[in-house]
Motif scaffolding. Sequence first.
Motif, PDB file in Angstrom:
ATOM      1  N   ASP A 151       0.837  -1.205   0.000  1.00 34.79           N
ATOM      2  CA  ASP A 151       0.000   0.000   0.000  1.00 34.79           C
ATOM      3  C   ASP A 151       0.872   1.256   0.000  1.00 34.79           C
ATOM      4  OD1 ASP A 151      -2.284  -1.568   0.109  1.00 34.79           O
ATOM      5  OD2 ASP A 151      -2.396  -1.508   2.298  1.00 34.79           O
ATOM      6  N   TYR A 168       1.606   0.169  -9.325  1.00 35.86           N
ATOM      7  CA  TYR A 168       1.142  -0.694  -8.239  1.00 35.86           C
ATOM      8  C   TYR A 168       1.129  -2.127  -8.788  1.00 35.86           C
ATOM      9  CZ  TYR A 168      -0.465   3.504  -5.752  1.00 35.86           C
ATOM     10  OH  TYR A 168      -0.533   4.720  -5.108  1.00 35.86           O
ATOM     11  N   GLN A 173      -4.299  -3.950  -3.330  1.00 34.95           N
ATOM     12  CA  GLN A 173      -3.575  -2.773  -2.858  1.00 34.95           C
ATOM     13  C   GLN A 173      -4.480  -1.558  -2.716  1.00 34.95           C
ATOM     14  OE1 GLN A 173      -0.519  -3.493  -6.178  1.00 34.95           O
ATOM     15  NE2 GLN A 173       0.658  -2.348  -4.659  1.00 34.95           N
ATOM     16  N   LYS A 191      -7.169  -2.931  -6.923  1.00 36.07           N
ATOM     17  CA  LYS A 191      -6.393  -1.744  -6.563  1.00 36.07           C
ATOM     18  C   LYS A 191      -7.434  -0.682  -6.207  1.00 36.07           C
ATOM     19  CE  LYS A 191      -3.195  -4.210  -8.665  1.00 36.07           C
ATOM     20  NZ  LYS A 191      -2.175  -4.985  -7.979  1.00 36.07           N
TER      21      LYS A 191
END
Length: 331
Positions: A151, A168, A173, A191
Amino acid sequence: WQVRSGGAWVNCVAGDYPGAAVGAGTVNILNGHTVTLTASPANPIGALTFAPGNIALSSVVFGGAWTLDISGAVTYTLPGANNNGDQTLNVGTGTLNCASVTMVTTTDNARIQTLSLSTGTVNVTGNVTMATATQNAITFTGVGTLNIGGDFTPGTGTFTPSTGTVNYNGANQNVAGLTYNNLTLSGTNNKTLQGNVTVNGNLNVSSGTLDFGNTVIRTVTVAGNLSGAGTIDMASGGSLAHQLTLNGTNNAIGSFVCGSGTVIYSRAGAQQIFAGTYYNLTTQTSNQVRTIQGDIIVNNNLTVTLGTFNFDNVAARNVVVNGNLSGAGTV
């Protein structure tokens, strides 16, 4: 360099430095020291820590396109009471591999903790955590790349995207609500947006799912192109009126789930509209052509505010509007 041996600190022999041999532990950057990397150590170090209580600038500077492998964390700590107690990690054109990056509140806006890169690469397999505005900074000065496997929690820290890319690349996340240059989502699973996002360059959802979340209305604004084989999901919030605004010429996505959101095509020029099922679909700006790339279903309203909603000449296209068709534009 000094190493802990037999309960005491002793000077290293010539040619011995962290990573030269197997088994290096935590490297502490002490008060007033600037360490310049002039080679790629053959072995990883255990961790990198800026020692607490620093009252002068402490820094690690990559002197070229070198690589530093860190098995554990990069940790910034509370400096001393001097206004020059900055802690800086400047990757430049090099490559940094580590497990996490953690910055802390320094209690004084004159004491700055910085991670910077130019055209280099920072690979973080875990979390990137910042604390407070002004005191913590992640700064791109060129087209470098920050890959995050965990994160990204920016707090109120200062993030300067320049012409860089944030990727990412982990699983499940949290995506920080920031202004990015290029934003890439890869890896697997969701995400999830933690705030509104502006992308000054291109958004690439290469895999996984860009999830707008189910807590509050989120907005994503993309100045460049949308691409990728992944998924954009605006439905996890149920009836939340999320908004996606696209300003790039080329727009395509592997899968799109509309929810109750609105997609706005707003480029001041010709623009592609990706095929799929929308809830609200809006086109804006005058005298511009928006060309659909496949069949489209609009579950609610299609608004052609200005310009032309265009059926291309490649193949037969179908558009189904279950709500209202409105606007001063042309179909």
